[in-house]
Design a protein around this motif. Structure first.
Motif, PDB file in Angstrom:
ATOM      1  N   ILE A  56     -42.828  97.711  34.662  1.00 62.37           N
ATOM      2  CA  ILE A  56     -44.121  97.994  35.276  1.00 62.37           C
ATOM      3  C   ILE A  56     -45.239  97.918  34.246  1.00 62.37           C
ATOM      4  O   ILE A  56     -46.345  97.446  34.538  1.00 62.37           O
ATOM      5  CB  ILE A  56     -44.093  99.375  35.957  1.00 62.37           C
ATOM      6  CG1 ILE A  56     -43.178  99.319  37.187  1.00 62.37           C
ATOM      7  CG2 ILE A  56     -45.501  99.822  36.369  1.00 62.37           C
ATOM      8  CD1 ILE A  56     -43.021 100.634  37.906  1.00 62.37           C
ATOM      9  N   SER A  57     -44.941  98.346  33.009  1.00 63.00           N
ATOM     10  CA  SER A  57     -45.977  98.321  31.969  1.00 63.00           C
ATOM     11  C   SER A  57     -46.390  96.903  31.595  1.00 63.00           C
ATOM     12  O   SER A  57     -47.462  96.698  31.024  1.00 63.00           O
ATOM     13  CB  SER A  57     -45.494  99.063  30.718  1.00 63.00           C
ATOM     14  OG  SER A  57     -44.448  98.346  30.064  1.00 63.00           O
ATOM     15  N   LEU A  58     -45.554  95.905  31.899  1.00 63.29           N
ATOM     16  CA  LEU A  58     -45.910  94.517  31.595  1.00 63.29           C
ATOM     17  C   LEU A  58     -47.151  94.076  32.362  1.00 63.29           C
ATOM     18  O   LEU A  58     -47.869  93.184  31.929  1.00 63.29           O
ATOM     19  CB  LEU A  58     -44.736  93.583  31.927  1.00 63.29           C
ATOM     20  CG  LEU A  58     -43.479  93.744  31.060  1.00 63.29           C
ATOM     21  CD1 LEU A  58     -42.369  92.838  31.583  1.00 63.29           C
ATOM     22  CD2 LEU A  58     -43.776  93.451  29.605  1.00 63.29           C
ATOM     23  N   GLY A  59     -47.367  94.715  33.502  1.00 63.67           N
ATOM     24  CA  GLY A  59     -48.547  94.381  34.297  1.00 63.67           C
ATOM     25  C   GLY A  59     -49.632  95.424  34.193  1.00 63.67           C
ATOM     26  O   GLY A  59     -50.377  95.646  35.155  1.00 63.67           O
ATOM     27  N   ALA A  60     -49.724  96.091  33.033  1.00 64.27           N
ATOM     28  CA  ALA A  60     -50.689  97.185  32.871  1.00 64.27           C
ATOM     29  C   ALA A  60     -52.119  96.732  33.108  1.00 64.27           C
ATOM     30  O   ALA A  60     -52.907  97.434  33.756  1.00 64.27           O
ATOM     31  CB  ALA A  60     -50.548  97.794  31.476  1.00 64.27           C
ATOM     32  N   GLY A  61     -52.465  95.555  32.582  1.00 64.05           N
ATOM     33  CA  GLY A  61     -53.841  95.070  32.733  1.00 64.05           C
ATOM     34  C   GLY A  61     -54.229  94.867  34.186  1.00 64.05           C
ATOM     35  O   GLY A  61     -55.212  95.450  34.674  1.00 64.05           O
ATOM     36  N   PRO A  62     -53.474  94.054  34.929  1.00 57.70           N
ATOM     37  CA  PRO A  62     -53.785  93.862  36.354  1.00 57.70           C
ATOM     38  C   PRO A  62     -53.723  95.155  37.152  1.00 57.70           C
ATOM     39  O   PRO A  62     -54.538  95.380  38.053  1.00 57.70           O
ATOM     40  CB  PRO A  62     -52.714  92.870  36.807  1.00 57.70           C
ATOM     41  CG  PRO A  62     -52.333  92.139  35.572  1.00 57.70           C
ATOM     42  CD  PRO A  62     -52.420  93.151  34.469  1.00 57.70           C
TER      43      PRO A  62
END
Length: 211
Positions: A56-62
């Motif tokens: 989940i943290s991989l998509g922190a920006g979006p």
């Protein structure tokens, strides 16, 4: 980095036994199975939480941008997910008690390495794919990415903190339930009902926040 890790450890503990979906799985393993099953269950839950947090943290920006625009939707999804978890857990507990299931009846349901591996994998994927965990970690990722501007660069510390916090909760809780042993037939039912109620109240809180 250290601050993010420590906050994530606390978050992992909060999302553990009281609110996380894996608490009942660890309690069941401690009360109705052998010690090896308990240890494997704890490790599977910790691994599931840590890997889920990292994914989940991989998509922190979006996620951060979506959260800023659709904060109410995030709370709505989390609220519905927690309420569904509470209802599901309450219904399953009631059905189990109605059928008179006990630890003695299911203790040796699956023996051997294959049975242990199959159980561990099922616990791992239940933890990894549980909608309540996903919703909670999405919300947490959004909040922490707003608080820590370097979150995207140090997401491994977030995942590690969630895993360590989960271990700090599930390991002693599992040992406590193991010490209680067969004397806790009613305790596990009350624990499940209490957990279901917590899920329900958490869901209502998130639904209120969504408006």
């Amino acid at each position: 980095m250290i601050g993010l890790f420590l906050v994530s450890v606390v978050a992992g503990m909060i999302l553990g036994a009281p609110f996380g979906p894996a608490g009942a799985l660890v309690a069941d393993a401690a009360l109705v199975h052998d010690r090896e099953r308990l240890n494997l269950t704890v490790l599977a839950v910790v691994a599931g939480n840590g890997i889920l947090a990292f994914i989940i943290s991989l998509g922190a920006g979006p996620v951060q941008k979506i959260f800023e625009k659709h904060e109410s939707l995030f709370f709505l999804i989390a609220g519905v997910a927690f309420i569904i978890m509470g209802l599901f857990l309450g219904i399953i507990t009631a059905l189990s008690r109605a059928r008179g299931l006990s630890g003695r009846e299911v203790r040796f349901a699956s023996k051997g390495a294959i049975g242990q591996i199959a159980h561990s994998l099922s616990v791992f994927f239940i933890t990894l794919l549980h909608p309540g965990s996903i919703a909670a970690l999405l919300l947490l990722t959004a909040l922490l990415s707003l608080k820590f501007y370097t979150f995207s660069d140090h997401k491994i510390f977030f995942a590690a903190g969630i895993a360590v916090g989960s271990f700090f909760v599930f390991s002693p809780v599992g040992l406590l339930f193991w010490a209680i042993g067969k004397k806790a037939d009613r305790f596990i039912a009350h624990f499940r009902y209490g957990l279901a109620a917590v899920f329900g109240f958490a869901g209502i809180y998130f639904l209120v926040r969504s408006y």
